[in-house]
Motif scaffolding. Structure first.
Motif, PDB file in Angstrom:
ATOM      1  N   LEU A 180       0.853  -1.188   0.000  1.00 14.94           N
ATOM      2  CA  LEU A 180       0.000   0.000   0.000  1.00 14.94           C
ATOM      3  C   LEU A 180       0.885   1.232   0.000  1.00 14.94           C
ATOM      4  CD1 LEU A 180      -2.477  -1.291   2.737  1.00 14.94           C
ATOM      5  CD2 LEU A 180      -2.940  -1.149   0.285  1.00 14.94           C
ATOM      6  N   SER A 181       1.108   1.825  -1.182  1.00 11.75           N
ATOM      7  CA  SER A 181       2.109   2.870  -1.342  1.00 11.75           C
ATOM      8  C   SER A 181       1.831   4.116  -0.527  1.00 11.75           C
ATOM      9  CB  SER A 181       2.244   3.243  -2.822  1.00 11.75           C
ATOM     10  OG  SER A 181       1.018   3.754  -3.320  1.00 11.75           O
ATOM     11  N   LYS A 182       0.566   4.369  -0.192  1.00 19.25           N
ATOM     12  CA  LYS A 182       0.240   5.576   0.557  1.00 19.25           C
ATOM     13  C   LYS A 182       0.153   5.315   2.058  1.00 19.25           C
ATOM     14  CE  LYS A 182      -2.166   7.841  -3.265  1.00 19.25           C
ATOM     15  NZ  LYS A 182      -3.425   8.485  -3.716  1.00 19.25           N
ATOM     16  N   ARG A 183       0.481   4.103   2.456  1.00 18.26           N
ATOM     17  CA  ARG A 183       0.449   3.753   3.870  1.00 18.26           C
ATOM     18  C   ARG A 183       1.864   3.486   4.367  1.00 18.26           C
ATOM     19  NH1 ARG A 183      -4.639   1.548   5.078  1.00 18.26           N
ATOM     20  NH2 ARG A 183      -4.007   1.454   7.271  1.00 18.26           N
ATOM     21  N   THR A 184       2.046   3.593   5.663  1.00 10.67           N
ATOM     22  CA  THR A 184       3.349   3.338   6.256  1.00 10.67           C
ATOM     23  C   THR A 184       3.308   2.063   7.091  1.00 10.67           C
ATOM     24  OG1 THR A 184       2.835   4.627   8.243  1.00 10.67           O
ATOM     25  CG2 THR A 184       3.818   5.811   6.376  1.00 10.67           C
ATOM     26  N   HIS A 185       4.481   1.558   7.386  1.00 12.31           N
ATOM     27  CA  HIS A 185       4.589   0.398   8.262  1.00 12.31           C
ATOM     28  C   HIS A 185       5.624   0.717   9.326  1.00 12.31           C
ATOM     29  CE1 HIS A 185       4.510  -3.813   9.525  1.00 12.31           C
ATOM     30  NE2 HIS A 185       5.823  -3.713   9.641  1.00 12.31           N
ATOM     31  N   ILE A 186       5.198   0.747  10.593  1.00 14.00           N
ATOM     32  CA  ILE A 186       6.116   1.006  11.695  1.00 14.00           C
ATOM     33  C   ILE A 186       6.795  -0.315  12.051  1.00 14.00           C
ATOM     34  CG2 ILE A 186       6.355   1.785  14.074  1.00 14.00           C
ATOM     35  CD1 ILE A 186       3.813   3.480  13.620  1.00 14.00           C
ATOM     36  N   ILE A 187       8.101  -0.361  11.912  1.00 16.64           N
ATOM     37  CA  ILE A 187       8.838  -1.593  12.171  1.00 16.64           C
ATOM     38  C   ILE A 187       8.923  -1.870  13.675  1.00 16.64           C
ATOM     39  CG2 ILE A 187      11.080  -2.737  11.901  1.00 16.64           C
ATOM     40  CD1 ILE A 187      11.437  -1.092   9.328  1.00 16.64           C
ATOM     41  N   ALA A 188       9.241  -0.840  14.459  1.00 17.06           N
ATOM     42  CA  ALA A 188       9.314  -0.972  15.913  1.00 17.06           C
ATOM     43  C   ALA A 188       9.418   0.426  16.514  1.00 17.06           C
ATOM     44  CB  ALA A 188      10.509  -1.823  16.329  1.00 17.06           C
TER      45      ALA A 188
END
Length: 315
Positions: free
Chosen positions: A78-86
């Motif tokens: 999802l290019s407009k979303r982010t993913h928090i790794i930690a």
């Protein structure tokens, strides 16, 4: 009740209380409705409040405490979303391998930029040094020179042979440490060398594609017998930069930050402007070509890719 998220599986979050008890928790639906752009509104390392459900074993997360920092990247699908790794990280180790598989300078720089933006110290670990041939060693030496000169600590290690594992452990003592890197760079093997009791699953490198297979599916925090915690993360194929203003990006490159005050224009973007101190630094080797290339990629919103001609040892 209050605790720290130590594992995220997408649907459930394992929360450890101060007493050491683990509870599987879900999140309240409203977290998904409050404009949170992240694919994972709760991440490993988060301090959360939760209510126990009637069974007294599972719970519902009702509050996420403010984070001191976090590592974030663009969501893969999802290019407009982010993913928090930690989140709430004291320091990060970035594992790098020259080949088997190769770690690109683009990937290294994007990780460092993200960590710099959120004030997370990074140490670069060059793993598998026991297997380096002459050319690989030259490449490693060049990269180590680049990043050491910028101010990053670089350590040559071998997770399999136990080279400098004690030094890594000393840096980790009493801290929350994140391990990251491409799939196949040896994160799980290194974690097992640091804390053998964890016995994390490892897999061989895929010969067909010279890429690592995912051995860690979800981020997970583990307690260390010598004090502190380690966050093991899934192998990352790419590291998409998100939520950065153009004017701020050069400040996340320490060597650029030192020079940019000498540019003719205070709002210089270091791309096509005349009398740019960064481009002058590039010409006289004060700025590494690979670092400038990474900067231009990020500024122009390009996806991460690899330039072989600037990733070869100097003759």
């Amino acid at each position: 009740m209050n605790g720290v998220v130590v594992k995220s599986t997408g649907s459930w979050y394992h929360v450890r209380t101060k007493s050491g008890k683990l509870h599987k928790c879900r999140i309240r639906g409203k977290f998904r409705m409050e404009g949170i752009k992240s694919t994972n509104p709760v991440s490993v390392g988060d301090v959360v409040d939760f209510d126990l459900e009637p069974n007294k074993e599972t719970g519902v997360i009702i509050k996420i405490h403010e984070r001191s920092n976090y590592i974030v990247r663009k969501s893969v699908n999802l290019s407009k979303r982010t993913h928090i790794i930690a989140s709430n990280i004291d320091m990060a180790f970035l594992l790098v391998t020259i080949d088997n598989p190769p770690t690109t300078t683009s990937f290294i720089d994007r990780f460092l930029v993200s960590a710099q933006a959120y004030h997370i110290p990074v140490t670069i670990l060059f793993n598998k040094v026991d297997s380096y041939g002459e050319e690989s060693k030259e490449l490693k030496d060049e990269l180590e020179e680049i990043y050491t000169s910028i101010g990053y600590e670089c350590i040559e290690i071998s997770a399999i042979k136990g080279v400098k594992i004690d030094k890594v452990k000393q840096l980790m003592k009493g801290k929350v440490t994140l391990f990251s890197g491409h799939s196949g760079v040896g994160k799980s093997t290194l974690v097992n060398a640091i804390e053998p009791s964890l016995n994390l699953k490892t897999l061989e490198l895929s010969e067909q594609h010279n890429q690592g297979q995912h051995t860690t599916t979800f981020a997970e925090m583990h307690s260390l017998s010598f004090g502190g915690y380690i966050i093991d993360t899934p192998g990352i194929k790419g590291f998409g930069i998100v939520d950065f203003e153009e004017d701020d990006i050069s400040g996340y490159f320490p060597e650029f930050f030192k020079l940019k005050g000498e540019c003719k224009y205070h709002n210089c973007k270091h791309l096509d402007e005349p009398k740019c101190a960064i481009k002058e630094g590039l010409e006289d080797d004060r700025i590494a070509a690979s670092r400038y290339f990474s900067y231009v990629q990020i500024m122009q919103g390009e996806e991460e890719h690899f330039r072989q001609d600037i990733y070869t040892p100097k003759k």
